[in-house]
Design an enzyme around this catalytic site. Structure first.
Site, short mmCIF file in Angstrom:
data_model
loop_
_atom_site.label_atom_id
_atom_site.label_comp_id
_atom_site.label_asym_id
_atom_site.label_seq_id
_atom_site.Cartn_x
_atom_site.Cartn_y
_atom_site.Cartn_z
N THR A 195 0.82 -1.22 0.00
CA THR A 195 0.00 0.00 0.00
C THR A 195 0.85 1.28 0.00
O THR A 195 1.99 1.27 0.47
CB THR A 195 -0.94 0.01 1.23
OG1 THR A 195 -0.15 -0.07 2.41
CG2 THR A 195 -1.92 -1.16 1.19
N PRO A 196 0.28 2.37 -0.48
CA PRO A 196 1.04 3.62 -0.66
C PRO A 196 0.91 4.58 0.53
O PRO A 196 0.16 4.34 1.46
CB PRO A 196 0.37 4.22 -1.88
CG PRO A 196 -1.06 3.84 -1.71
CD PRO A 196 -1.07 2.49 -1.06
N LYS A 221 2.24 -4.74 3.55
CA LYS A 221 3.48 -3.96 3.53
C LYS A 221 3.11 -2.51 3.26
O LYS A 221 2.84 -2.11 2.14
CB LYS A 221 4.46 -4.42 2.45
CG LYS A 221 5.83 -3.74 2.65
CD LYS A 221 6.61 -3.50 1.38
CE LYS A 221 6.24 -2.26 0.64
NZ LYS A 221 6.53 -0.97 1.29
N SER A 223 3.64 1.66 3.10
CA SER A 223 4.76 2.50 2.67
C SER A 223 5.65 2.81 3.87
O SER A 223 5.16 3.07 4.97
CB SER A 223 4.22 3.81 2.10
OG SER A 223 5.27 4.76 2.05
N ALA A 277 5.09 1.80 -12.78
CA ALA A 277 6.38 1.12 -12.96
C ALA A 277 6.51 -0.05 -11.98
O ALA A 277 6.87 -1.17 -12.36
CB ALA A 277 7.52 2.11 -12.76
N VAL A 278 6.18 0.21 -10.72
CA VAL A 278 6.28 -0.87 -9.72
C VAL A 278 5.21 -1.94 -9.98
O VAL A 278 5.45 -3.14 -9.87
CB VAL A 278 6.18 -0.31 -8.28
CG1 VAL A 278 6.13 -1.42 -7.26
CG2 VAL A 278 7.36 0.61 -8.00
N GLU A 296 -3.79 -1.18 -8.72
CA GLU A 296 -4.41 0.14 -8.86
C GLU A 296 -3.24 1.09 -9.07
O GLU A 296 -2.54 1.43 -8.13
CB GLU A 296 -5.23 0.43 -7.60
CG GLU A 296 -6.24 1.52 -7.78
CD GLU A 296 -5.69 2.83 -7.28
OE1 GLU A 296 -5.15 3.56 -8.14
OE2 GLU A 296 -5.79 3.10 -6.09
N ARG A 324 -7.18 17.97 -4.04
CA ARG A 324 -7.34 17.03 -2.93
C ARG A 324 -5.95 16.47 -2.59
O ARG A 324 -5.20 16.11 -3.49
CB ARG A 324 -8.28 15.92 -3.41
CG ARG A 324 -8.54 14.83 -2.44
CD ARG A 324 -9.58 13.90 -3.03
NE ARG A 324 -9.63 12.66 -2.31
CZ ARG A 324 -9.73 11.46 -2.88
NH1 ARG A 324 -9.82 11.37 -4.20
NH2 ARG A 324 -9.78 10.38 -2.16
N CYS A 330 -4.14 9.47 -7.20
CA CYS A 330 -4.09 8.91 -8.56
C CYS A 330 -5.28 9.36 -9.38
O CYS A 330 -5.28 9.19 -10.59
CB CYS A 330 -4.02 7.40 -8.49
SG CYS A 330 -5.32 6.74 -7.49
N GLU A 427 2.22 11.85 -14.42
CA GLU A 427 1.43 12.32 -13.28
C GLU A 427 2.21 13.40 -12.54
O GLU A 427 3.33 13.15 -12.10
CB GLU A 427 1.20 11.17 -12.32
CG GLU A 427 -0.13 10.51 -12.46
CD GLU A 427 -0.34 9.49 -11.37
OE1 GLU A 427 0.60 8.76 -11.01
OE2 GLU A 427 -1.47 9.41 -10.87
C1 SIN Z 1 -5.45 6.76 -4.71
O1 SIN Z 1 -4.95 7.86 -4.87
O2 SIN Z 1 -4.84 5.71 -5.00
C2 SIN Z 1 -6.82 6.58 -4.13
C3 SIN Z 1 -7.71 7.74 -4.31
C4 SIN Z 1 -9.09 7.49 -3.77
O3 SIN Z 1 -9.38 6.46 -3.17
O4 SIN Z 1 -9.92 8.36 -3.98
#
Ligand code: SIN
Length: 525
Positions: A195-196, A221, A223, A277-278, A296, A324, A330, A427
């Protein structure tokens, strides 16, 4: 619940996951914190969920070699904590624990699993403010937005608790009189969830909620930038009665952890949110043991403003999507396409709104734009902006680091962008709104779809026929029409093209953690 967090609230410079991290031999102590952050840290410390060790088989453990890694407050650069810096050995033990726990957890009734998840949800909601403070401390987003993330994150647990009870199979009318055919849905097995940092809680619950509901067990795991929220969430899962080994957390040496998860034949699924990439590396790595994968990945969201848009709605929606989490999601608008007839009016109204966005430490009153996650993130924004300006883009507002220093960046608007500039192809992952001018609907759709990404897209129009036409034509997994905030636990979140595989949230998100078993019974006449 629909996520309505304040304008400032991340995706794909979530570079850190699986990229190199250095472990150091250090005492596990917080140090150098300023008074404000110290107060928060002290309050959190006494809350019982400020954890710095990994969780393996229900036990909080140090890294086996005693190594730790610093967690910093991005608003100040200060060290918040030193957490266990784990690698291959700890990950293999976490996998074994998850594998053993799977044998019993998968046999719990759906109602029993549902109760655990509901209790976990209740505990997270009961500690909403403190978890929000923890998110602000390690991730930087404004407190109001962080508390919004806690509710958003918890909603995936509540929803999964409900869905746990609705995992139905099928009976198939048999073509032969002496046969009975049916389909069982069964949990996939042990899941590796990577997760990020941009949503330290919600990206965990969006994966772990449905995994547990389906009967899977997990090795998380998080970040290395934001492990504290993950550890707090795991502590609350433990308090909610989730049995030992069902939820494990390891963090530290990302490449080692990733490789161990990929190599293990006991791990049957990898679910990841992070950079494209990852994601590609994980997909290739999962091939060795033919694991299921849900990815995702990065987006490059177009936000199209048509001449017939209601300008107030368009400004509100664009602000919501673009700013936001200081542009670090993303699904943030990455390219704002504005039709010729409304371009000047829209640009000036957007500038009026953006100049009022208060930037600062997420704990300060009224702040809606926090710092970027780290220096590398700021440098990426700078590089993309310089490239655009060198090719003819004009800075309408902002365009540089904020006077506050550290990783604060001024909310920025640049115009005269075209779709070939790096800023339109990559991005930005920062608070930079880029304006592109277009003339016709066909041109807008063609520019919008001219990218390898396909996560979220937005458009603003008051013409009902156009709203159908454009929603159908956009090659994206998520489309916001006259709306910039679209994320909710009840709807499927995910992308097409190189933005990923699979969906998270909603009833569809459950399928990612279930296998179908076809059973054919003979001699039944
Ligand atoms: C993300 O940035 O990966 C998630 C964004 C969201 O859940 O709205």
């Amino acid at each position: 619940m629909m996520m309505m967090i304040a304008q400032a609230s991340i995706c794909k410079t979530r570079l850190p996951s699986l990229l190199s991290t250095t472990c150091m031999l250090q005492p596990r102590l917080s140090r150098q914190l300023s008074t404000g952050a110290n107060d928060v840290a002290a309050r959190l410390n006494s809350s019982g969920f400020f954890r710095t060790q990994g969780l393996i088989g229900g036990k909080w453990v140090d890294a086996y070699a005693g190594k730790t890694i610093e967690v910093n407050n991005p608003a100040t650069g200060e060290v918040i904590a030193n957490v266990a810096c784990m690698g291959t050995r700890e990950t293999n033990d976490a996998i074994s624990s998850a594998y053993d726990a799977f044998k019993s957890w998968s046999k719990f009734t759906a109602a029993e699993r549902s109760k655990c998840l509901r209790k976990w949800y209740d505990l997270i909601m009961a500690n909403k403010e403190q978890l929000g403070e923890l998110i602000t401390l390690e991730q930087g987003k404004p407190l109001k937005e962080a508390i919004g993330e806690v509710s958003y994150g918890a909603s995936f647990l509540e929803f999964s608790a409900e869905e746990a009870k609705r995992v139905y199979g099928d009976i198939i009318p048999s073509p032969l009189a002496d046969r009975r055919l049916f389909v069982l849905k069964q949990p996939v097995g042990v899941v590796g969830a990577i997760t990020p940092w941009n949503f330290p809680l919600a990206m965990i619950t969006r994966k772990v909620g449905p995994a547990l509901a389906a009967g899977c067990t997990v090795v998380i795991k998080p970040s290395e930038f934001t492990p504290l929220t993950a550890l707090a969430a795991a502590e609350l899962a433990h308090q909610a009665g989730v049995p030992p080994g069902v939820v494990n957390v390891v963090m530290g040496n990302a490449p080692e952890i990733g490789d161990a998860l990929l190599a293990s034949t006991q791990v049957r699924k990898i679910t990841f949110t992070g950079s494209t990439a990852v994601g590609k590396k994980l997909m290739a790595g999962a091939a060795g043991t033919v694991k299921k994968v849900s990815l995702e990945l990065g987006g490059n969201a177009p936000c199209i403003i048509f001449d017939d848009a209601d300008i107030e709605v368009a400004i509100k929606g664009t602000l919501g999507s673009k700013f936001r989490n200081s542009g670090q999601t993303c699904v943030c608008a990455n390219r704002i396409l504005v039709q010729d007839g409304i371009y000047d009016k829209f640009a000036s109204a957007l500038a009026d709104a953006v100049k009022n966005l208060k930037v600062g430490d997420g704990f300060s009153e009224g702040v809606v734009q926090g710092p970027l996650i780290n220096e590398a993130a700021v440098q990426k924004v700078e590089t993309l902006l310089q490239d655009a300006v060198s090719k003819g883009a004009k800075v309408l507002l902002g365009g540089k680091r904020h006077d506050l220093g550290f990783t604060f960046y001024e909310p920025t608007i640049i115009s005269d962008i075209n779709n070939e500039m790096r800023i339109s192809r990559e991005e930005v992952f920062g608070p930079v709104a880029t304006l592109l001018r277009f003339k016709t609907e066909d041109e807008a759709i063609s520019i919008a779809n001219d990218t390898n990404a396909g996560l979220a897209a937005y458009f603003f129009s008051s013409n009902v026929q156009r709203t159908w036409r454009v929603a159908e034509a956009l090659e994206y997994g998520i489309v916001g029409v006259n709306e910039g905030l679209v994320s909710t636990e009840v709807a499927p979140f995910g992308g097409v093209k190189q933005s990923g595989l699979g969906r998270e949230g909603s009833k569809y998100g459950m399928d990612e953690f279930l296998e179908m078993k076809y059973v054919c019974m003979g001699n039944m006449s």
